[in-house]
Motif scaffolding. Structure first.
Motif, PDB file in Angstrom:
ATOM      1  N   UNK A  19       0.765  -1.057   0.044  1.00 12.29           N
ATOM      2  CA  UNK A  19      -0.091  -0.198  -0.065  1.00 12.29           C
ATOM      3  C   UNK A  19       0.979   1.255  -0.033  1.00 12.29           C
ATOM      4  N   UNK A  20       2.141   1.285  -0.401  1.00 10.76           N
ATOM      5  CA  UNK A  20       2.982   2.568  -0.295  1.00 10.76           C
ATOM      6  C   UNK A  20       4.230   2.366   0.147  1.00 10.76           C
ATOM      7  N   UNK A  21       4.447   1.253   0.694  1.00 16.04           N
ATOM      8  CA  UNK A  21       5.898   0.986   1.226  1.00 16.04           C
ATOM      9  C   UNK A  21       6.938   0.538   0.343  1.00 16.04           C
ATOM     10  N   UNK A  22       7.873   0.867   0.674  1.00 17.78           N
ATOM     11  CA  UNK A  22       9.017   0.436  -0.314  1.00 17.78           C
ATOM     12  C   UNK A  22       9.364  -1.133  -0.362  1.00 17.78           C
ATOM     13  N   UNK A  27      14.408  -0.649  -3.444  1.00 18.01           N
ATOM     14  CA  UNK A  27      15.552  -0.472  -2.478  1.00 18.01           C
ATOM     15  C   UNK A  27      16.860  -0.798  -3.404  1.00 18.01           C
ATOM     16  N   UNK A  28      17.020  -1.852  -3.973  1.00 26.46           N
ATOM     17  CA  UNK A  28      18.188  -2.425  -4.690  1.00 26.46           C
ATOM     18  C   UNK A  28      18.335  -1.677  -5.587  1.00 26.46           C
ATOM     19  N   UNK A  29      17.173  -1.146  -6.450  1.00 24.86           N
ATOM     20  CA  UNK A  29      17.281  -0.432  -7.654  1.00 24.86           C
ATOM     21  C   UNK A  29      17.797   0.864  -7.508  1.00 24.86           C
ATOM     22  N   UNK A  30      17.300   1.494  -6.245  1.00 21.02           N
ATOM     23  CA  UNK A  30      17.957   2.692  -5.785  1.00 21.02           C
ATOM     24  C   UNK A  30      19.571   2.908  -5.555  1.00 21.02           C
ATOM     25  N   UNK A  31      19.791   1.566  -4.823  1.00 20.86           N
ATOM     26  CA  UNK A  31      21.149   1.695  -4.738  1.00 20.86           C
ATOM     27  C   UNK A  31      22.014   1.444  -5.896  1.00 20.86           C
ATOM     28  N   UNK A  32      21.569   0.757  -6.764  1.00 25.91           N
ATOM     29  CA  UNK A  32      22.113   0.526  -8.012  1.00 25.91           C
ATOM     30  C   UNK A  32      22.419   1.897  -8.852  1.00 25.91           C
ATOM     31  N   UNK A  33      21.292   2.651  -8.677  1.00 30.29           N
ATOM     32  CA  UNK A  33      21.283   4.127  -9.442  1.00 30.29           C
ATOM     33  C   UNK A  33      22.379   4.974  -8.753  1.00 30.29           C
ATOM     34  N   UNK A  34      22.506   4.999  -7.538  1.00 33.12           N
ATOM     35  CA  UNK A  34      23.358   5.794  -6.642  1.00 33.12           C
ATOM     36  C   UNK A  34      24.850   5.256  -6.933  1.00 33.12           C
ATOM     37  N   UNK A  35      25.037   4.119  -6.889  1.00 34.56           N
ATOM     38  CA  UNK A  35      26.368   3.729  -7.174  1.00 34.56           C
ATOM     39  C   UNK A  35      26.959   4.019  -8.672  1.00 34.56           C
TER      40      UNK A  35
END
Length: 144
Positions: A19-22, A27-35
């Motif tokens: 319902x709106x939680x990640x 989370x893994x996609x965000x970490x991959x984008x940041x790295x």
């Protein structure tokens, strides 16, 4: 009855997470984008640094002397510095103009003469003496 409550608890838990939680995929996609962005920016900064700083300073050669001991020949602007480096210290051995260093290198390549360190330090390496500066013994602090 207990099976229905367990099923209802499982359904409500899944509904709470969707319902709106990640999720962990996000989370893994965000970490991959940041790295990925970090690696891209480091690569661009490295190219920019090589283009800007390579004309001013460079490491000409390194002569290993033993474990964790070496002599580095550094070119800084229009001078060449010979630096003795060991575990926790660096000592400037010699400093000479770049033109003299290049002429010495060209002469050493054509004429058979002393090789290695003898070519640059014919009188030996000028290591500083490790003797104590004063001959006064330290006071005895154990007796009163």
């Amino acid at each position: 009855m207990t099976g229905a409550t367990t099923l209802l608890a499982a359904v409500s838990a899944d509904a709470a997470f969707s319902g709106g939680g990640a999720t962990w995929w996000q989370t893994m996609g965000g970490l991959a984008a940041v790295f990925g962005l970090l690696m891209l920016s480091l690569k661009l900064l490295g190219k920019w640094n090589r283009r800007q700083g390579s004309a001013e300073a460079s490491l000409v050669t390194v002569w290993p002397l033993g474990p964790r001991r070496e002599i580095q020949v550094l070119r800084l602007g229009d001078e060449v510095h010979f630096i003795y480096r060991h575990e926790n210290a660096m000592v400037l051995l010699k400093q000479q103009p770049l033109a003299d260093f290049e002429a010495q290198r060209q002469a050493a390549g054509t004429v058979d003469g002393p090789q290695g360190l003898k070519r640059f330090f014919p009188n030996g390496l000028p290591f500083p003496s490790l003797t104590a500066k004063s001959a006064v013994p330290a006071p005895d602090l154990t007796s009163r």
